[in-house]
Enzyme design. Structure first.
Site, short mmCIF file in Angstrom:
data_model
loop_
_atom_site.label_atom_id
_atom_site.label_comp_id
_atom_site.label_asym_id
_atom_site.label_seq_id
_atom_site.Cartn_x
_atom_site.Cartn_y
_atom_site.Cartn_z
N VAL A 1 -7.17 7.06 5.25
CA VAL A 1 -7.87 5.96 5.91
C VAL A 1 -7.16 4.63 5.60
CG1 VAL A 1 -10.06 4.68 5.98
CG2 VAL A 1 -10.08 7.19 5.82
N HIS B 1 -2.52 3.83 14.55
CA HIS B 1 -3.75 3.04 14.34
C HIS B 1 -3.32 1.59 14.13
CE1 HIS B 1 -7.66 1.71 13.11
NE2 HIS B 1 -7.20 1.34 11.92
N ASN C 1 0.81 -1.23 0.00
CA ASN C 1 0.00 0.00 0.00
C ASN C 1 0.84 1.28 0.00
OD1 ASN C 1 -2.35 -1.46 -0.04
ND2 ASN C 1 -2.82 -1.20 2.13
N ASP D 1 -10.99 4.38 16.38
CA ASP D 1 -10.53 3.91 17.69
C ASP D 1 -11.14 4.74 18.80
OD1 ASP D 1 -8.52 2.08 16.42
OD2 ASP D 1 -7.77 4.00 15.71
P1 NAD Z 1 -11.67 -2.86 -0.26
O1 NAD Z 1 -10.68 -3.83 -0.78
O2 NAD Z 1 -13.09 -3.26 -0.12
O3 NAD Z 1 -11.64 -1.56 -1.16
C1 NAD Z 1 -10.43 -0.91 -1.49
C2 NAD Z 1 -10.62 -0.33 -2.86
O4 NAD Z 1 -9.45 0.43 -3.16
C3 NAD Z 1 -10.77 -1.39 -3.96
O5 NAD Z 1 -11.96 -1.15 -4.69
C4 NAD Z 1 -9.52 -1.21 -4.82
O6 NAD Z 1 -9.77 -1.42 -6.20
C5 NAD Z 1 -9.19 0.26 -4.53
N1 NAD Z 1 -7.81 0.62 -4.80
C6 NAD Z 1 -6.69 -0.12 -4.63
N2 NAD Z 1 -5.61 0.56 -5.04
C7 NAD Z 1 -6.05 1.77 -5.44
C8 NAD Z 1 -5.41 2.91 -5.98
N3 NAD Z 1 -4.09 2.94 -6.20
N4 NAD Z 1 -6.18 3.98 -6.31
C9 NAD Z 1 -7.50 3.96 -6.13
N5 NAD Z 1 -8.18 2.89 -5.64
C10 NAD Z 1 -7.44 1.81 -5.29
O7 NAD Z 1 -11.08 -2.31 1.13
P2 NAD Z 1 -11.86 -1.49 2.25
O8 NAD Z 1 -12.46 -2.44 3.21
O9 NAD Z 1 -12.70 -0.45 1.62
O10 NAD Z 1 -10.61 -0.82 3.02
C11 NAD Z 1 -9.81 0.14 2.40
C12 NAD Z 1 -8.62 0.48 3.29
O11 NAD Z 1 -9.07 1.12 4.50
C13 NAD Z 1 -7.81 -0.73 3.75
O12 NAD Z 1 -6.43 -0.41 3.71
C14 NAD Z 1 -8.27 -0.92 5.19
O13 NAD Z 1 -7.33 -1.61 5.96
C15 NAD Z 1 -8.40 0.52 5.61
N6 NAD Z 1 -9.20 0.76 6.83
C16 NAD Z 1 -8.74 1.73 7.69
C17 NAD Z 1 -9.45 2.02 8.83
C18 NAD Z 1 -8.96 3.05 9.82
O14 NAD Z 1 -9.56 3.16 10.91
N7 NAD Z 1 -7.96 3.85 9.53
C19 NAD Z 1 -10.64 1.34 9.11
C20 NAD Z 1 -11.08 0.36 8.21
C21 NAD Z 1 -10.34 0.07 7.07
C1 LMR Z 2 -10.00 -1.36 11.70
O1 LMR Z 2 -9.48 -0.86 12.69
O2 LMR Z 2 -11.11 -1.94 11.76
C2 LMR Z 2 -9.31 -1.25 10.38
O3 LMR Z 2 -8.06 -0.62 10.49
C3 LMR Z 2 -9.23 -2.53 9.65
C4 LMR Z 2 -8.23 -3.48 10.24
O4 LMR Z 2 -7.37 -3.96 9.51
O5 LMR Z 2 -8.31 -3.75 11.44
#
Ligand code: NAD
Ligand code: LMR
Length: 328
Positions: free
Chosen positions: A129, A187, A105, A159
């Protein structure tokens, strides 16, 4: 177009995107009187699915939704953007830690940082995110030459919301009565959800909960490991709560928050509280309603808090070391 906010969302056809877009289109960030244009970015193979999302957004006939742009070109997605929500990236699966995603990533945020610098509006704010969000945010910030570092934040609001809910459930209160839980650091499962300045219905949280062993043990662990617990239960990482937290985070930037009800933001460290400088770390912040934040100064940290914070800061330094070649 001057009264329309342009909101870019990356990974818009993913699972968070699917929960997030209607919240934004319904005024969740800028309120009920501001129109929004959604500028949605996906990777090329997913454009067809993204087009389906666009059809559904049109079919909702949201009164505030002014337009939808779908693209695989970051410069088109970020064009004149007021706010960029960087969600697009791989989520972790069972048995992984978030930092295991850095290899895949991290590099996404080089190009996106550059494209933001080139195309976004002059007053842009960026919320990261995609995980590991602190260090991805650092990568985007360092590659967005000319965009001030303060414009970039990463998300520990989920969180903070989780910590509020756990405290409320334990104290027999409602989560809206819980204020001022701090999320220090990363995180990740080293984060330190600090209840020492929190209040529940105006009373010190420790007094309302009246169970120090629970606070120092199960409370901390539940919040630190909540993402993993959701992955184990759902087979997929959190999406509904993540989308809500992203909206809460962004809305906080455009509303006023005082030190009595601070918001959890991960921001570029200035060394406050002994945090190493030059990492993106979670702090308690106030906001001025115009997109600007400040770290709440002068809070006491006891030995327990200092020890917990030191662990998560060290992890952020280690992550920075892992991506030192990506920092522009
Ligand atoms: P997901 O796989 O359902 O969706 C991610 C999308 O991003 C996909 O559709 C993919 O095609 C797209 N993508 C990948 N590379 C890309 C790029 N270079 N440009 C544009 N789009 C791109 O995943 P999700 O469940 O939606 O989660 C997305 C991210 O958010 C993950 O890294 C997850 O760990 C993170 N997340 C963070 C938190 C937080 O609290 N910070 C919470 C939940 C999830
Ligand atoms: C979360 O806290 O739910 C997200 O960051 C997704 C994960 O990988 O735990």
């Amino acid at each position: 177009m001057s009264n329309v906010k342009r909101v870019a969302v990356t990974g818009a056809a993913g699972q968070i995107g699917y929960s997030l877009l209607p919240l934004i289109a319904n005024g969740g960030i800028f309120g009920p009187n501001v129109k929004v244009q959604l500028q949605l970015l996906e990777v090329t193979p997913v454009l067809n699915a993204l087009n389906g999302v666009r059809m559904e957004l049109e079919d909702c006939a949201f009164p505030l939704l002014h337009g939808v742009v779908c693209t695989d070109d970051p410069k088109v997605a970020f064009k004149d953007a007021d706010l960029c929500l960087l969600v697009g990236s791989k989520p972790r699966g069972p048995g992984m830690e978030r930092k295991d995603l850095l290899q895949d990533n991290g590099k996404i945020f080089i190009g996106q940082g550059r494209a933001i610098a080139e195309a976004a509006g002059p007053d842009v704010r960026v919320v990261v995110v995609g995980n590991p969000c602190n260090t991805n945010c650092l990568i985007a910030m360092k590659n967005a030459k000319g965009v001030p570092a303060e414009r970039f934040t990463a998300m520990t609001r989920l969180d903070q919301n989780r910590a509020k809910a756990q405290l409320a459930l334990k104290a027999g209160a409602h989560w809206s009565d819980v204020k001022n839980v701090i999320i220090w650091g990363n995180h990740s499962n080293t984060q330190y959800p600090d209840w020492h300045h929190a209040t529940i219905g105006g009373k010190a949280a420790a007094q309302a909960v009246n169970d120090d062993a629970w606070l120092q043990g199960p409370f901390l662990k539940t919040v630190q490991e909540r993402g993993k617990a959701i992955i184990e239960a759902r087979g997929k990482s959190s999406a509904l709560s993540a989308a809500q937290a992203a909206v809460d985070h962004a809305k906080s930037l455009y509303t006023v928050h005082t030190a009595a009800d601070s918001v959890a933001l991960c921001v570029y460290s200035d060394g406050s509280y002994g945090t190493p400088e030059g990492i993106v770390s979670g702090f308690p912040c106030t906001t001025d309603g115009k997109g600007n934040w400040k770290i709440v100064p002068g809070l006491a940290m006891n030995e327990f808090s200092k020890q917990k914070a030191a662990i998560t800061w060290k992890e952020l330094l280690d992550e920075r070391e892992m991506v030192k070649d990506l920092l522009g």
